[in-house]
Design a protein around this motif. Structure first.
Motif, PDB file in Angstrom:
ATOM      1  N   TYR A 190     -11.160  14.484   0.548  1.00  0.00           N
ATOM      2  CA  TYR A 190     -11.444  13.413  -0.699  1.00  0.00           C
ATOM      3  C   TYR A 190     -11.649  12.018  -0.064  1.00  0.00           C
ATOM      4  N   ASN A 191     -12.808  11.405  -0.434  1.00  0.00           N
ATOM      5  CA  ASN A 191     -13.110  10.078   0.092  1.00  0.00           C
ATOM      6  C   ASN A 191     -12.575   9.393  -1.419  1.00  0.00           C
ATOM      7  N   VAL A 192     -11.566   8.787  -1.410  1.00  0.00           N
ATOM      8  CA  VAL A 192     -10.753   8.218  -2.644  1.00  0.00           C
ATOM      9  C   VAL A 192     -11.241   6.732  -2.983  1.00  0.00           C
ATOM     10  N   ASN A 193     -12.015   6.007  -2.083  1.00  0.00           N
ATOM     11  CA  ASN A 193     -12.728   4.591  -2.400  1.00  0.00           C
ATOM     12  C   ASN A 193     -11.769   4.003  -2.809  1.00  0.00           C
ATOM     13  N   GLY A 194     -10.673   3.793  -2.147  1.00  0.00           N
ATOM     14  CA  GLY A 194      -9.648   2.765  -2.348  1.00  0.00           C
ATOM     15  C   GLY A 194      -8.278   3.411  -2.809  1.00  0.00           C
ATOM     16  N   ILE A 195      -7.377   3.726  -2.007  1.00  0.00           N
ATOM     17  CA  ILE A 195      -6.192   4.621  -2.481  1.00  0.00           C
ATOM     18  C   ILE A 195      -5.240   4.076  -3.430  1.00  0.00           C
ATOM     19  N   ASN A 196      -5.072   2.730  -3.374  1.00  0.00           N
ATOM     20  CA  ASN A 196      -4.254   2.043  -4.310  1.00  0.00           C
ATOM     21  C   ASN A 196      -4.856   1.841  -5.861  1.00  0.00           C
ATOM     22  N   GLY A 197      -6.086   1.444  -5.663  1.00  0.00           N
ATOM     23  CA  GLY A 197      -6.942   1.416  -6.895  1.00  0.00           C
ATOM     24  C   GLY A 197      -7.337   2.563  -7.794  1.00  0.00           C
ATOM     25  N   ARG A 198      -7.297   3.593  -7.032  1.00  0.00           N
ATOM     26  CA  ARG A 198      -7.696   5.099  -7.557  1.00  0.00           C
ATOM     27  C   ARG A 198      -6.113   5.996  -7.229  1.00  0.00           C
ATOM     28  N   LEU A 199      -5.061   5.232  -7.162  1.00  0.00           N
ATOM     29  CA  LEU A 199      -3.807   6.053  -6.960  1.00  0.00           C
ATOM     30  C   LEU A 199      -3.572   7.076  -8.097  1.00  0.00           C
ATOM     31  N   PRO A 200      -3.727   6.583  -9.500  1.00  0.00           N
ATOM     32  CA  PRO A 200      -3.476   7.412 -10.533  1.00  0.00           C
ATOM     33  C   PRO A 200      -4.484   8.727 -10.775  1.00  0.00           C
ATOM     34  N   VAL A 201      -5.642   8.527 -10.058  1.00  0.00           N
ATOM     35  CA  VAL A 201      -6.569   9.505  -9.962  1.00  0.00           C
ATOM     36  C   VAL A 201      -6.252  10.643  -8.939  1.00  0.00           C
ATOM     37  N   LEU A 202      -5.848  10.240  -7.938  1.00  0.00           N
ATOM     38  CA  LEU A 202      -5.415  10.675  -6.590  1.00  0.00           C
ATOM     39  C   LEU A 202      -4.209  11.737  -7.059  1.00  0.00           C
ATOM     40  N   LEU A 203      -3.212  11.062  -7.581  1.00  0.00           N
ATOM     41  CA  LEU A 203      -1.989  11.838  -7.841  1.00  0.00           C
ATOM     42  C   LEU A 203      -2.091  12.755  -9.191  1.00  0.00           C
ATOM     43  N   ARG A 204      -3.055  12.551 -10.084  1.00  0.00           N
ATOM     44  CA  ARG A 204      -3.428  13.688 -11.130  1.00  0.00           C
ATOM     45  C   ARG A 204      -4.133  15.093 -10.510  1.00  0.00           C
ATOM     46  N   TRP A 205      -5.138  14.542  -9.338  1.00  0.00           N
ATOM     47  CA  TRP A 205      -5.695  15.329  -8.736  1.00  0.00           C
ATOM     48  C   TRP A 205      -4.983  16.290  -7.858  1.00  0.00           C
ATOM     49  N   ALA A 219      -7.033   0.020   2.835  1.00  0.00           N
ATOM     50  CA  ALA A 219      -5.672  -0.585   2.691  1.00  0.00           C
ATOM     51  C   ALA A 219      -5.120  -0.751   4.089  1.00  0.00           C
ATOM     52  N   PRO A 220      -4.367  -1.655   4.669  1.00  0.00           N
ATOM     53  CA  PRO A 220      -3.551  -1.660   5.700  1.00  0.00           C
ATOM     54  C   PRO A 220      -2.454  -0.556   5.861  1.00  0.00           C
ATOM     55  N   ASP A 221      -1.874  -0.214   7.022  1.00  0.00           N
ATOM     56  CA  ASP A 221      -0.780   0.529   6.863  1.00  0.00           C
ATOM     57  C   ASP A 221       0.335   0.421   5.979  1.00  0.00           C
ATOM     58  N   GLU A 222       0.797  -0.920   5.942  1.00  0.00           N
ATOM     59  CA  GLU A 222       1.835  -1.173   5.285  1.00  0.00           C
ATOM     60  C   GLU A 222       1.655  -1.234   3.830  1.00  0.00           C
ATOM     61  N   LYS A 223       0.370  -1.096   3.457  1.00  0.00           N
ATOM     62  CA  LYS A 223       0.173  -0.844   1.850  1.00  0.00           C
ATOM     63  C   LYS A 223      -0.118   0.420   1.525  1.00  0.00           C
ATOM     64  N   PHE A 224      -0.198   1.330   2.374  1.00  0.00           N
ATOM     65  CA  PHE A 224      -0.362   2.970   2.060  1.00  0.00           C
ATOM     66  C   PHE A 224       0.993   3.215   0.937  1.00  0.00           C
ATOM     67  N   PRO A 225       0.662   3.923  -0.073  1.00  0.00           N
ATOM     68  CA  PRO A 225       1.631   4.303  -1.372  1.00  0.00           C
ATOM     69  C   PRO A 225       2.502   5.448  -0.548  1.00  0.00           C
ATOM     70  N   GLU A 226       3.332   5.176   0.336  1.00  0.00           N
ATOM     71  CA  GLU A 226       3.865   6.502   0.928  1.00  0.00           C
ATOM     72  C   GLU A 226       5.013   7.202   0.029  1.00  0.00           C
ATOM     73  N   GLN A 227       5.551   6.245  -0.750  1.00  0.00           N
ATOM     74  CA  GLN A 227       6.540   6.767  -1.596  1.00  0.00           C
ATOM     75  C   GLN A 227       5.994   7.652  -2.875  1.00  0.00           C
ATOM     76  N   ALA A 228       4.809   6.864  -3.601  1.00  0.00           N
ATOM     77  CA  ALA A 228       4.397   7.892  -4.520  1.00  0.00           C
ATOM     78  C   ALA A 228       3.611   9.047  -4.161  1.00  0.00           C
ATOM     79  N   ILE A 229       3.242   9.188  -2.707  1.00  0.00           N
ATOM     80  CA  ILE A 229       2.526  10.379  -2.241  1.00  0.00           C
ATOM     81  C   ILE A 229       3.826  11.502  -2.078  1.00  0.00           C
ATOM     82  N   LYS A 230       5.206  11.010  -1.465  1.00  0.00           N
ATOM     83  CA  LYS A 230       6.154  11.569  -1.296  1.00  0.00           C
ATOM     84  C   LYS A 230       6.876  12.171  -2.534  1.00  0.00           C
ATOM     85  N   ASP A 231       6.690  11.523  -3.598  1.00  0.00           N
ATOM     86  CA  ASP A 231       7.289  11.835  -4.915  1.00  0.00           C
ATOM     87  C   ASP A 231       6.338  12.879  -5.487  1.00  0.00           C
ATOM     88  N   ALA A 232       5.019  13.123  -5.126  1.00  0.00           N
ATOM     89  CA  ALA A 232       4.186  14.106  -5.251  1.00  0.00           C
ATOM     90  C   ALA A 232       4.505  15.263  -4.632  1.00  0.00           C
TER      91      ALA A 232
END
Length: 258
Positions: free
Chosen positions: A6-21, A37-50
Motif C-alpha cells: 500500500y502506497n499510503v502517500n503520507g503515513i501520518n496524514g493518512r494514518l486513520p485510513v491506514l489503521l481502518r484498512w 516522514a523521517p524515522d523519528e516521526k513514524f507512528p510506531e505506537q499506533a501501529i503497535k496498538d493495531a
C-alpha cells in the motif's frame, strides 16, 4: 498468509485510513511506501496498538518504506539497494517474515522523461535487477512488492496512448521490468487475472476513481517457491474511495501454507 502492499502517500496524514484498512482486512504482512516522514516521526505506537510490529526506512517529506507484520517478528536483512553508496533516497527495505524474504520497494517515478530523473530511475532499476538476481539464486521463498511506477502493458493503463511519453510507460521502463520478470519471477496479479482490467492507482484529478480511469503500477513478483503457493490476489479498490485517502489502493495476495 496474506501479504499486502500500500502506497499510503503520507503515513501520518493518512494514518486513520491506514489503521481502518488494517483493522478491516488484517493482512499478515503489509508493505508501505511513500511514508513522507523521517524515522523519528513514524507512528510506531499506533501501529503497535493495531497489532503490528514494524521496521521502516524513513525520509523527511519524501519517499520512505516500511514492513509491518501481525503477530510475529520481523528480521531486517537489508536497508537500501546495493550498488550506489551515495544514494540517499529511502526506497527499499527487506526482511525475513515467517521464512519469506520480503523486499518492499518504491521505484522512482522518473518524470520528466527524458532527463536526470529518468536516468536515475533506470539506474535504480538496474540495481534492483542485480539484487533480484541474487535473491533468485539464493533459492529461497521471496517476494518483491511495492510501487514499481511501471505500467507493464497497454492493458495496465486507461487510455494507454496518453502515457506513451511518460516515464512509467516508456519503452526503456517496460523493458527493464521485462528483464526483471524474466529472471524467473511471477507477476502475481497477471498469473491469476491474465486478461482483466485491474488498476491500483487513480489520480486525484478528473474524477479518475469514479471513472475507473487508473493504472496498474503496484506489483507483486514471486519467486518459484511462492508462485506454487499463490491461491488468491486482489485490489482493495474501495479504499481509494474513502475520505482523505491515498491515490493508490492496497493490493494483496494470499499464499497457501507449505
Amino acid at each position: 498468509m496474506k501479504i499486502a502492499t500500500y502506497n499510503v502517500n503520507g503515513i501520518n496524514g493518512r494514518l486513520p485510513v491506514l489503521l481502518r484498512w488494517l483493522e478491516e482486512t488484517a493482512p499478515d504482512v503489509a508493505c508501505l511506501q511513500e511514508l513522507k516522514a523521517p524515522d523519528e516521526k513514524f507512528p510506531e505506537q499506533a501501529i503497535k496498538d493495531a497489532g503490528y510490529s514494524a521496521i521502516w526506512h524513513g525520509q523527511k517529506s519524501w519517499n520512505g518504506v516500511a514492513i509491518l507484520a501481525r503477530g510475529t517478528g520481523i528480521q531486517e536483512t537489508r536497508r537500501g539497494l546495493p550498488g550506489d553508496p551515495d544514494d540517499s533516497h529511502s526506497r527499499y527495505i527487506e526482511a525475513l517474515v515467517n521464512g519469506i524474504t520480503i523486499g518492499c520497494l518504491y521505484l522512482p517515478n522518473g518524470n520528466p522523461a527524458p532527463g536526470p530523473k529518468f536516468d536515475y530511475k533506470l539506474r535504480w532499476f538496474e540495481r534492483l535487477i542485480a539484487h533480484a538476481a541474487e535473491l533468485y539464486r539464493a533459492n529461497m521463498p521471496a517476494v518483491l512488492l511495492g510501487d514499481y511506477n511501471v505500467i507493464p502493458t497497454e492493458l495496465d493503463a486507461y487510455k494507454p496512448e496518453r502515457w506513451v511519453e511518460d516515464a512509467l510507460f516508456r519503452p526503456e521502463t517496460r523493458a527493464a521490468f521485462k528483464v526483471l520478470v524474466e529472471q524467473g519471477w511471477t507477476d502475481a496479479i497477471r498469473k491469476l487475472y491474465p486478461t482483466e482490467v485491474i488498476y491500483t492507482f487513480y489520480d486525484y484529478f478528473r474524477n479518475a476513481y469514479g471513472r475507473n480511469a487508473g493504472l496498474r503500477i503496484d506489483h507483486f513478483l514471486l519467486s518459484p517457491h511462492l508462485d506454487s503457493r499463490l491461491v488468491a490476489a486482489g485490489v482493495d479498490r474501495n479504499v481509494r474511495g474513502w475520505e482523505k485517502t491515498s491515490d493508490h489502493a492496497p493490493v494483496w495476495i494470499e499464499l497457501a501454507d507449505k
